[in-house]
Design an enzyme around this catalytic site. Structure first.
Site: not given
Ligand code: ARG
Length: 487
Positions: A177, A298, A304, A311
């Protein structure tokens, strides 16, 4: 995917409905030329030209077979062979002029052959049809793609083994979980990835058995009246045998569906791992470092380092599922045998192949380069009462029934949550109050190392077991290698 013409293009051509040049390869029974829009609408050359190599190989084998049964003379065969070799060069060098009027890769090449060598070129299509031709081309293409992908998966699996071997003692929290559950090792976790990938590899090996049959000779659907030698063309093309039934041979695309199912499952696995990489590289987890070359920055936030590749693998998984669904839906309403619907098999199939190849390439390089942050992983394993089950098991070993032990430990955790401490921070006095059965040896079982080492059976996270699992996995890969060499 093919490039589509803009709507403006499309409608202007649709509106003026200019008749196009006669399509010389099947124009005989037609009294008017195909509508310009229809010609474009029905053409596949923009996306099936990638089959040119397979198409030429198929034609070379077919011509050789025709010569062996006396349908072509040896000089016609050598003209056809030379012509096809020259066309292959033209295409590879980018000189070849693809024409939409000639509809698809097959007719483009055949027309060019006749242009180059004259009448002998017109004889090549004897005893075959584009229906068995295209089915052969796609099977050859899938076979070739499967060997590339097989190699890539193999490399990835080897990479997992290396990464796992370096981390049999790297402690991290295991999750259910997405909540801290029990301590595991990173090596054990990576070996779970290995198992997922190994099953993908097995699926890939298995599906190739069914791709490996030659449709050539099925002709349009019923076979041909020439005394063809299907075994010969199958062998020349490296197929293990011929498709048994001509009707089935030209019409089914279940092998492409199986490939897309394999692609979907493999991407699903990579996507799950990608999701872990995304989570683990966040500052909140900070479990791992990905190589800079696999991340991007970024344009606005200088701090970043984004895990874009992971992704994208996660994101691209959806298109493989879509392609699988497209092919299943494409086939469900088709009566035997070939229907033009089948032309729609290519784009989903090709894109699935490209997507898997890209994802595996990214993964095999990126995952071996993962740098675990040992301290952070350990710190996280110490939080969240990961050894609570060990405490319950300890009580059970002292004679407390498991349900009662569960209750006692639940109370201990509640006490820790209230006091903002960990289980191992409870004093002997606290423990005695929870259960008189608890002795000072309790502190040993609650260590991360103690917890991990106690899961000492096949499939468990104990370092000795993970080491043994890595050895067995290495042997399985070696056995697989031997099996593939033999086949
Ligand atoms: N371009 C076609 C396809 O991809 C080739 C087969 C055409 N056959 C036919 N009977 N129209 O399926």
């Amino acid at each position: 995917m093919s490039e589509h013409k803009s709507d403006a293009d499309e409608s202007s051509e649709m509106n003026d409905r200019k008749p196009q040049a006669e399509n010389r390869l099947w124009g005989g029974r037609f009294s008017e030329s195909t509508d310009a829009f229809v010609q474009r609408f029905t053409a596949s050359v923009e996306f099936d030209q990638r089959l040119y190599e397979q198409d030429i190989r198929g034609s070379l084998a077919h011509a050789q077979m025709l010569e062996s049964i006396g349908v072509l003379t040896s000089s016609e065969l050598s003209d056809i062979t030379d012509g096809l070799h020259a066309i292959r060069e033209e295409i590879a060098s980018g000189e070849f002029k693809w024409s939409v009027e000639l509809e698809d890769v097959h007719m483009n090449i055949e027309a060019r052959l006749t242009e180059r060598i004259g009448d002998a070129g017109k004889k090549l299509h004897t005893g075959r049809s584009r229906n068995d031709q295209v089915a052969t081309d796609i099977r050859l293409y899938v076979k070739q793609s499967c060997s590339i992908i097989e190699q890539q998966l193999h490399t990835l699996l080897q990479g997992y083994l290396t990464l796992a071997a370096a981390n049999v003692n790297t402690v991290m929290p295991g999750f259910t979980h997405l909540q801290t559950a029990q301590p595991v090792t990173f090596g054990h976790h990576v070996m779970a990835w290995f198992e997922m990938g190994m099953r993908d590899l097995e699926r890939l090996v298995d599906l190739q058995k069914r791709v490996d049959f030659s449709p050539l000779g099925a002709a349009a659907l019923a076979g041909t009246s020439y005394p063809i030698n299907r075994a010969m063309t199958a062998e020349l093309l490296g197929f293990s045998g011929v498709c048994e039934n001509s009707l089935d041979a030209v019409s089914d695309r279940d092998f492409a569906i199986e490939f897309c199912a394999f692609a979907s499952t493999t991407m699903m696995h990579l996507s799950r791992i990608a999701e872990e990489l995304v989570l683990w590289t966040s500052v909140q987890f900070n479990f791992i470092e990905l190589p800079d070359r696999y991340c991007t920055g970024s344009s606005i936030m200088p701090q970043k380092k984004n895990p874009d590749v992971a992704e994208l693998v996660r994101g691209k998984t959806g298109r493989c599922y879509g392609h699988l669904m497209s092919l299943l839906t494409l086939m469900k309403g088709q009566p035997l045998t070939y229907n033009k619907d089948n032309q729609e098999d290519k784009e989903p199939l090709f894109d699935s192949i490209d997507t898997v190849i890209g994802a595996l390439r990214a993964f095999s390089d990126m995952t071996v380069a993962i740098k675990p942050n040992h301290d952070e992983m350990r710190r996280a394993a110490l939080m969240g009462y990961a050894t609570a089950t060990d405490l319950a098991d300890y009580l059970v070993k002292k004679g407390v029934p498991f349900r009662d032990a569960h209750e006692i430990v639940g109370k201990a955790v509640a006490q820790c949550v209230g006091g903002g401490c960990d289980l191992a921070d409870l004093s002997m006095e606290d423990f005695k109050q929870l259960s008189p059965m608890i002795e000072t040896d309790v502190y040993e079982v609650m260590t991360l190392e103690g917890s991990i080492a106690s899961r000492d059976h096949i499939g468990g996270t104990a370092p000795s077991q993970v080491t043994a699992a890595i050895e067995r996995a290495g042997r399985r890969l070696a056995e697989y290698d031997l099996g593939r060499q033999a086949s």
